[in-house]
Design an enzyme around this catalytic site. Structure first.
Site, PDB file in Angstrom:
ATOM      1  N   ASP A  52       0.425  -0.037  -1.376  1.00  0.00           N
ATOM      2  CA  ASP A  52       1.403  -1.066  -1.758  1.00  0.00           C
ATOM      3  C   ASP A  52       0.956  -1.861  -2.972  1.00  0.00           C
ATOM      4  OD1 ASP A  52      -0.619  -2.507  -0.477  1.00  0.00           O
ATOM      5  OD2 ASP A  52       0.780  -3.973   0.363  1.00  0.00           O
TER       6      ASP A  52
ATOM      7  N   ASP B 219      -1.407  -4.011  -3.711  1.00  0.00           N
ATOM      8  CA  ASP B 219      -1.872  -5.387  -3.745  1.00  0.00           C
ATOM      9  C   ASP B 219      -3.384  -5.451  -3.924  1.00  0.00           C
ATOM     10  OD1 ASP B 219      -2.619  -4.531  -1.215  1.00  0.00           O
ATOM     11  OD2 ASP B 219      -1.722  -6.211  -0.143  1.00  0.00           O
TER      12      ASP B 219
ATOM     13  N   SER C   6       0.218  -0.477   3.584  1.00  0.00           N
ATOM     14  CA  SER C   6      -0.864  -0.629   2.620  1.00  0.00           C
ATOM     15  C   SER C   6      -1.686   0.647   2.486  1.00  0.00           C
ATOM     16  CB  SER C   6      -1.734  -1.823   3.034  1.00  0.00           C
ATOM     17  OG  SER C   6      -2.698  -2.130   2.076  1.00  0.00           O
TER      18      SER C   6
ATOM     19  N   ASP D  38      -4.052   0.820  -3.864  1.00  0.00           N
ATOM     20  CA  ASP D  38      -3.700   1.310  -2.532  1.00  0.00           C
ATOM     21  C   ASP D  38      -2.193   1.520  -2.468  1.00  0.00           C
ATOM     22  OD1 ASP D  38      -3.148  -1.399  -2.717  1.00  0.00           O
ATOM     23  OD2 ASP D  38      -3.572  -1.811  -0.611  1.00  0.00           O
TER      24      ASP D  38
END
Length: 447
Positions: free
Chosen positions: A245, A247, A104, A243
């Site tokens: 990833d 999400d 992340s 960010d």
């Protein structure tokens, strides 16, 4: 004994604490646990593996795929793609489990492994504990011959499936809106700009050239100053920062002011209430949300529920209660009607759709919530487990709460991904919040 799984999967320094050997065993154990029902029915289980662009993801993806294949699971690798895309594709392909390899917002040397069950749902604690138990006792031998799983590389239509899903989720046209997008040189570097452009927005993409080493490097949602400057420079209507990833999503208005996850939730909750989409007239947030969000929801006549920190706890409450909006101050926003986990690109589309529908700027929409001064200090510690019950810490918390009274609050919690203890203080006055937080942080540091 320290639990292997944190608040969002298994995370650590790649090739040090999170090794290829651990990934192989973890993949085998997860396959054993998550595909048990399929084995009893005689059907061949399948799994999806996606990753962000960091260099260690290639190694860990290979190890996870080997571990799952060694237990008779066919693996479809979908390449570099956001976490919410893996959740969506797990369901869309009809797979029995999904895996996302990403740390992340963490620095490039770190990495992590997140599992999804059939349908693209994050795992409850008890299932994660079962995977860890099975991993510690799993025999090396598995099926042989035709029983060994296949590893297929890569699904050519994975990104197009996800983009089609996003287009269907938010159909409001964004023509006339100029947006700067910071993809953190991460998993959304390709799909987020494409999704926004497909909806009609004029997109200026920055930090969208991943090279396996530059993910989250002074960019993205953890370095919001980059997009603040870019929005002002380009005269854009807003900026969206993801960010690694993708999400999560944080926003910046046309003047460069940050609009965080709490403010985004306030904007979307009011919009969904007006459109009759806010089921049970309820928003689900976490204990870390600013007190200003609660006050804004009170004014709007919207109920607000709070959970532990972590979007999977928000998801659990959303699913159990049948609610339609939840999230975190950090920008994890969950819209259960369109996804099973936080989706930064979907959040960006939804926010711009509200701007288009109302004709209001992001700054005007953000006025729905007044952010109370909040100070968060991350304190490095050697043992997170002993902090909260330490007598000196307990006494310090009680003293702080007495000082703040009804005008603020104190929250101490362990990081789920790092050896840190988070000290958060809210107060009507910024200087008071800073002083109280500093005193508490000093106490924690001495434990």
């Amino acid at each position: 004994m320290t639990r292997l799984f944190g608040t969002d999967g298994v995370r650590g320094l790649a090739n040090k604490t999170l090794t290829a050997g651990l990934a192989l065993k973890l993949g085998a154990a997860a396959a054993q646990v998550l595909t048990a029902d399929m084995r009893s029915s005689g059907r061949r289980p399948t799994a999806i593996i996606g990753r962000d662009p960091r260099v260690s993801g290639e190694m860990l993806a290979a190890a996870l795929a080997a571990g799952m294949a060694s237990r008779g699971v066919d693996v479809l690798r979908v390449g570099v793609i956001p976490t919410p895309a893996v959740a969506f594709l797990t369901d869309d392909y009809g797979a029995d489990m999904g895996v996302m390899i990403s740390a992340s917002h963490n620095p490039m040397p770190d990495n992590g492994i997140k599992f999804f069950s059939a349908g693209g749902h994050k795992l409850p604690d008890e299932v994660e504990d079962e995977i860890e138990r099975v991993m510690n006792g799993l025999p090396e031998e598995g099926p042989t011959g035709h029983g060994i799983g296949r590893v297929l590389e890569e699904a050519a239509d994975a990104r197009d499936r996800y983009l089609h899903h996003l287009a269907g989720a938010v159909q409001t046209r964004l023509d006339g809106i100029t947006v700067v997008v910071d993809t953190a040189n991460g998993a959304a570097s390709e799909v987020a700009p494409k999704a926004y452009e497909a909806a009609g927005a004029r997109v200026i993409a920055i930090h969208n050239k991943p090279n396996a080493y530059n993910i989250n490097d002074k960019c993205g949602s953890t370095h919001i100053d980059q997009i603040q400057a870019a929005v002002v420079e380009h005269g854009a209507d807003l900026g969206l920062a993801h960010d690694g990833d993708a999400d999560r999503c944080l926003a910046v208005d046309s003047e460069g002011n940050v609009v965080d996850g709490d403010q985004i939730m306030a904007i979307l909750a009011i919009a969904m209430k007006e459109n009759g989409e806010l089921r049970k007239n309820t928003l689900v947030a976490t204990v870390m949300s600013n007190l200003g969000l609660q006050l804004a929801m009170d004014r709007a006549g919207i109920e607000m529920r709070t959970t532990k920190v972590g979007d999977r706890y928000v998801l659990l409450d959303l699913n159990e209660g049948g609610y339609s909006l939840g999230g975190e101050q950090s920008g994890h926003i969950v819209l259960p009607d369109h996804g099973t986990t936080g989706d930064g690109t979907l959040t960006g589309l939804s926010l711009m759709a509200r701007m288009a529908e109302t004709g209001k700027s992001l700054a005007e929409l953000a006025q729905a919530m007044t952010v109370l001064p909040q100070v968060l200090i991350n304190v490095p510690v050697s043992d997170k487990s002993i902090i909260v019950n330490d007598p000196t810490v307990v006494t310090a918390i009680e003293s702080a709460e007495t000082e703040l009274g009804d005008t603020g609050r104190v929250l101490l919690r362990a990081s789920g991904t790092e050896e840190l203890f988070r000290v958060m203080v809210e107060a009507a006055d910024k200087e008071q919040a800073r002083k109280v937080a500093g005193r508490l942080a000093a106490v924690v540091a001495e434990v």
